[in-house]
Design an enzyme around this catalytic site. Structure first.
Site, PDB file in Angstrom:
ATOM      1  N   HIS A 306       3.116 110.266 -50.039  1.00  0.00           N
ATOM      2  CA  HIS A 306       3.758 109.225 -49.093  1.00  0.00           C
ATOM      3  C   HIS A 306       4.013 108.154 -50.032  1.00  0.00           C
ATOM      4  O   HIS A 306       3.375 107.798 -51.149  1.00  0.00           O
ATOM      5  CB  HIS A 306       2.404 109.233 -48.118  1.00  0.00           C
ATOM      6  CG  HIS A 306       3.112 108.163 -46.995  1.00  0.00           C
ATOM      7  ND1 HIS A 306       3.344 107.089 -46.944  1.00  0.00           N
ATOM      8  CD2 HIS A 306       3.594 108.627 -45.687  1.00  0.00           C
ATOM      9  CE1 HIS A 306       3.749 106.641 -45.849  1.00  0.00           C
ATOM     10  NE2 HIS A 306       3.969 107.536 -45.257  1.00  0.00           N
ATOM     11  N   ASP A 363       3.861 114.793 -41.665  1.00  0.00           N
ATOM     12  CA  ASP A 363       4.585 116.029 -41.051  1.00  0.00           C
ATOM     13  C   ASP A 363       3.972 117.336 -41.480  1.00  0.00           C
ATOM     14  O   ASP A 363       4.476 118.393 -41.115  1.00  0.00           O
ATOM     15  CB  ASP A 363       5.863 115.910 -42.017  1.00  0.00           C
ATOM     16  CG  ASP A 363       6.751 114.872 -41.707  1.00  0.00           C
ATOM     17  OD1 ASP A 363       6.920 113.693 -42.378  1.00  0.00           O
ATOM     18  OD2 ASP A 363       7.120 114.433 -40.340  1.00  0.00           O
TER      19      ASP A 363
HETATM   20  C1  SDX Z   1       7.512 110.049 -43.686  1.00  0.00           C
HETATM   21  O1  SDX Z   1       7.527 105.580 -45.253  1.00  0.00           O
HETATM   22  C2  SDX Z   1       6.752 106.074 -44.055  1.00  0.00           C
HETATM   23  O2  SDX Z   1       6.000 105.668 -43.512  1.00  0.00           O
HETATM   24  C3  SDX Z   1       7.406 107.359 -43.808  1.00  0.00           C
HETATM   25  C4  SDX Z   1       6.539 108.201 -42.662  1.00  0.00           C
HETATM   26  C5  SDX Z   1       6.809 107.522 -41.220  1.00  0.00           C
HETATM   27  O3  SDX Z   1       5.756 107.557 -40.442  1.00  0.00           O
HETATM   28  O4  SDX Z   1       7.851 106.670 -41.203  1.00  0.00           O
HETATM   29  O5  SDX Z   1       5.158 108.133 -43.110  1.00  0.00           O
HETATM   30  C6  SDX Z   1       7.135 109.602 -42.389  1.00  0.00           C
HETATM   31  O6  SDX Z   1       8.458 110.300 -44.089  1.00  0.00           O
HETATM   32  C7  SDX Z   1       6.347 110.910 -44.373  1.00  0.00           C
HETATM   33  C8  SDX Z   1       6.964 111.446 -45.693  1.00  0.00           C
HETATM   34  C9  SDX Z   1       7.588 113.039 -45.548  1.00  0.00           C
HETATM   35  N1  SDX Z   1       8.293 113.366 -46.622  1.00  0.00           N
HETATM   36  C10 SDX Z   1       7.756 114.460 -47.234  1.00  0.00           C
HETATM   37  O7  SDX Z   1       6.794 115.130 -46.847  1.00  0.00           O
HETATM   38  C11 SDX Z   1       8.781 114.891 -48.425  1.00  0.00           C
HETATM   39  C12 SDX Z   1       7.520 115.466 -49.801  1.00  0.00           C
HETATM   40  N2  SDX Z   1       7.268 114.241 -50.056  1.00  0.00           N
HETATM   41  C13 SDX Z   1       7.797 113.534 -51.128  1.00  0.00           C
HETATM   42  O8  SDX Z   1       9.139 113.688 -51.368  1.00  0.00           O
HETATM   43  C14 SDX Z   1       7.297 112.259 -51.893  1.00  0.00           C
HETATM   44  O9  SDX Z   1       5.996 112.236 -51.441  1.00  0.00           O
HETATM   45  C15 SDX Z   1       7.805 111.185 -50.849  1.00  0.00           C
HETATM   46  C16 SDX Z   1       9.236 110.803 -50.702  1.00  0.00           C
HETATM   47  C17 SDX Z   1       6.996 111.095 -49.418  1.00  0.00           C
HETATM   48  C18 SDX Z   1       7.154 109.769 -51.535  1.00  0.00           C
HETATM   49  O10 SDX Z   1       7.803 109.751 -52.691  1.00  0.00           O
HETATM   50  P1  SDX Z   1       7.098 108.496 -53.824  1.00  0.00           P
HETATM   51  O11 SDX Z   1       5.844 107.813 -53.473  1.00  0.00           O
HETATM   52  O12 SDX Z   1       8.216 107.780 -53.887  1.00  0.00           O
HETATM   53  O13 SDX Z   1       6.677 109.346 -54.858  1.00  0.00           O
HETATM   54  P2  SDX Z   1       7.771 109.864 -56.113  1.00  0.00           P
HETATM   55  O14 SDX Z   1       8.754 110.457 -55.554  1.00  0.00           O
HETATM   56  O15 SDX Z   1       8.003 108.578 -56.971  1.00  0.00           O
HETATM   57  O16 SDX Z   1       6.715 110.732 -56.986  1.00  0.00           O
HETATM   58  C19 SDX Z   1       5.757 110.302 -57.662  1.00  0.00           C
HETATM   59  C20 SDX Z   1       5.409 111.558 -58.570  1.00  0.00           C
HETATM   60  C21 SDX Z   1       6.256 112.561 -58.990  1.00  0.00           C
HETATM   61  O17 SDX Z   1       5.958 112.984 -60.119  1.00  0.00           O
HETATM   62  P3  SDX Z   1       5.765 112.495 -61.521  1.00  0.00           P
HETATM   63  O18 SDX Z   1       7.335 111.760 -61.869  1.00  0.00           O
HETATM   64  O19 SDX Z   1       4.879 111.486 -61.429  1.00  0.00           O
HETATM   65  O20 SDX Z   1       5.588 113.614 -62.512  1.00  0.00           O
HETATM   66  O21 SDX Z   1       4.615 112.579 -57.518  1.00  0.00           O
HETATM   67  C22 SDX Z   1       5.443 113.757 -57.509  1.00  0.00           C
HETATM   68  C23 SDX Z   1       6.848 113.313 -57.940  1.00  0.00           C
HETATM   69  O22 SDX Z   1       7.558 114.615 -58.593  1.00  0.00           O
HETATM   70  N3  SDX Z   1       5.647 114.158 -56.104  1.00  0.00           N
HETATM   71  C24 SDX Z   1       5.479 115.497 -55.396  1.00  0.00           C
HETATM   72  C25 SDX Z   1       5.553 115.323 -54.028  1.00  0.00           C
HETATM   73  N4  SDX Z   1       5.570 114.114 -53.766  1.00  0.00           N
HETATM   74  C26 SDX Z   1       5.866 113.241 -54.874  1.00  0.00           C
HETATM   75  N5  SDX Z   1       5.418 116.578 -56.149  1.00  0.00           N
HETATM   76  C27 SDX Z   1       5.093 117.449 -55.400  1.00  0.00           C
HETATM   77  N6  SDX Z   1       5.267 117.699 -54.066  1.00  0.00           N
HETATM   78  C28 SDX Z   1       5.265 116.546 -53.409  1.00  0.00           C
HETATM   79  N7  SDX Z   1       5.529 116.500 -52.053  1.00  0.00           N
END
Ligand code: SDX
Length: 428
Positions: A306, A363
């Site tokens: 998140h 989710d």
């Molecule tokens: C919602 O904003 C809100 O409030 C949203 C929400 C709402 O109520 O409106 O809460 C609803 O959208 C919840 C989120 C739903 N999305 C997902 O579940 C999709 C999977 N999650 C990710 O794609 C990710 O965690 C995000 C998009 C939710 C958040 O991404 P961030 O905080 O920008 O993190 P990032 O992309 O910068 O990643 C940081 C690190 C990376 O690795 P490194 O570069 O440090 O090696 O964490 C890793 C990412 O690759 N990472 C994950 C991951 N999420 C982040 N690796 C594997 N699986 C994941 N789910």
């Protein structure tokens, strides 16, 4: 604690005020930065940038706290009432008995759509994505209610909010009926909000659905837990569109489009597809976790991580217990729930997820609950939109009522070509 910060630009010291919120969050007010220094800030994805001050929802991502108008979401679990929470978010306090009754009767009186809108539904192919239909039909709804294009006073806004909240439910149900080639079922005024939605989706003209109380409670809780989440992508979109003084319907229709994305509201669909992929024997939970840890794979553990929560999303905790209780009550043995539990168990003790503070989000369990209720996967994000609508309306209203609000217009750092000239076609 100083209430200013200083930055030194080209030898000049500039001072900017610190703004502090009621929960102690602090921000630097840089509204004069460009005028005084020629500088702008750059913050890809706005992870460090506040777009407004808001009194609607408070999140503490480190502690896993979520409060609507100061009330912890856990307190809505006891007598879950989505319509009461909607009123709270939009008007800033819990409604008195007569106010809630009036709001409910407005919803009941406005559950129907203008008959002409049925032709619009018929214009979509049965393969149309439900989120595309939902966004289009919210804008179409505005065409039948031009009187709400400008919302001058609270009374008119309450009527517009009631109509939108009531009718998005009918739009969702009619969307489901359209893509499945089923006859439209009209709202039953004797049913409450969530039961009426399921009635319009799943009843047949010859066989009215009887909604189980546990299912109705679970739907109320799903909608409450999705109702608002401060400046998330879709809510920021509603504010952005509303900042140009676009009407409430157009702003919410834009919010639906932002919510559709798989990184945002579309994640609940991706979670189910991930669980089904593992269940179909393609992968084990252990293998999937390993792939999700390899950046090059482009695969993520959907429903985990998140932008704000670096702890367990409190909504995920509540939905997990709703999920367990409901499946037990319905005597549903869903292998996908077992896989979800296994993924969570593995991820919570895996250093990759621990180091990155990746926990289950809203989710992760919501899809399993909706699947148990019989809601098809392609309608999951539409359910999210129904839940999030009161939050969008609340934020649109907060900005609309703020005399200091301005049209949103971010800046950029230009990195394109310099000093180019037009070249006639024959010389290119
Ligand atoms: C919602 O904003 C809100 O409030 C949203 C929400 C709402 O109520 O409106 O809460 C609803 O959208 C919840 C989120 C739903 N999305 C997902 O579940 C999709 C999977 N999650 C990710 O794609 C990710 O965690 C995000 C998009 C939710 C958040 O991404 P961030 O905080 O920008 O993190 P990032 O992309 O910068 O990643 C940081 C690190 C990376 O690795 P490194 O570069 O440090 O090696 O964490 C890793 C990412 O690759 N990472 C994950 C991951 N999420 C982040 N690796 C594997 N699986 C994941 N789910």
């Amino acid at each position: 604690m100083p209430n200013t910060v200083q930055i030194v630009v080209d030898g000049k010291t500039l001072t900017y005020p610190l703004v502090e919120g009621t929960e102690g969050e602090r921000g630097v007010d840089i509204s004069k930065l460009r005028a005084e220094s020629g500088l702008i800030t750059l913050d890809q994805g706005y992870g460090n940038t506040g777009s407004c001050q808001s009194a609607i929802t408070y999140i503490d991502g480190d502690k896993g706290i979520l409060r609507y108008r100061g009330i912890p979401i856990e307190e809505f679990g006891k007598n879950a009432d989505f319509i009461e929470v909607s009123w709270l978010l939009i008007f800033g306090r819990l409604p008195k008995k007569d106010e809630l009754l009036r709001f409910r009767s407005r919803l009941t009186a406005n559950a129907h759509l203008h008959e002409a809108m049925k032709h619009t539904f018929e214009g979509f192919p049965i393969t149309a994505p439900p989120m595309a239909i939902t966004s289009a039909m919210i804008n179409t709804l505005g065409c039948f209610h031009p009187e709400f294009f400008s919302l001058k006073d609270e009374e008119v806004l309450e009527e517009a909010a009631a109509r939108l909240i009531s009718k998005i439910r009918t739009i969702a149900a009619f969307t489901y009926r359209r893509v499945n080639g089923l006859p439209y079922v009209y709202a039953n005024p004797k049913l409450r909000y969530c039961a009426n939605l399921l009635h319009m989706m799943f009843s047949m003209p010859y066989d009215d659905l009887v909604v189980d109380q546990e299912i109705e409670t679970a739907m109320n809780l799903i909608f409450i837990l999705h109702a608002d989440h401060e400046q998330n992508c879709s809510t920021s979109t509603v504010r952005m569109v509303g900042s140009s003084k676009a009407n409430l319907f157009a702003s919410c229709a834009a919010g639906v489009c932002a919510l559709w994305g798989p990184l945002h509201g579309g994640a609940n669909v991706e979670v189910l597809e991930m669980l089904e992929q593992i269940h179909s024997g393609g992968l084990t939970a252990e293998k999937y976790i390993e792939i999700a840890k390899q950046k090059a794979s482009g695969v993520r553990l959907m429903g985990f991580g998140h932008r704000v929560y670096k702890n367990y999303d409190p909504r995920a905790k509540m939905l997990q217990s709703v999920c367990e209780k409901l499946l037990k009550k319905l005597k549903v043995k869903d292998p996908l729930l077992d896989i979800a539990r296994k993924l969570e168990e593995l991820a919570l003790k895996d250093q990759y997820f621990i180091d990155r503070k990746l926990y289950p989000n809203v989710d992760f369990y919501s899809g399993i609950i909706m699947r148990a209720i019989g809601i098809p996967t392609n309608m999951f994000t539409v359910m999210f939109a129904i839940g999030r609508l009161p939050g969008w309306i609340a934020h649109w209203k907060e900005q609309h009522d703020d005399p200091t609000s301005k049209i949103a217009r971010p800046r950029q750092i230009y990195v394109g070509p310099v000093n180019k000239h037009y070249v006639p076609t024959e010389q290119r």
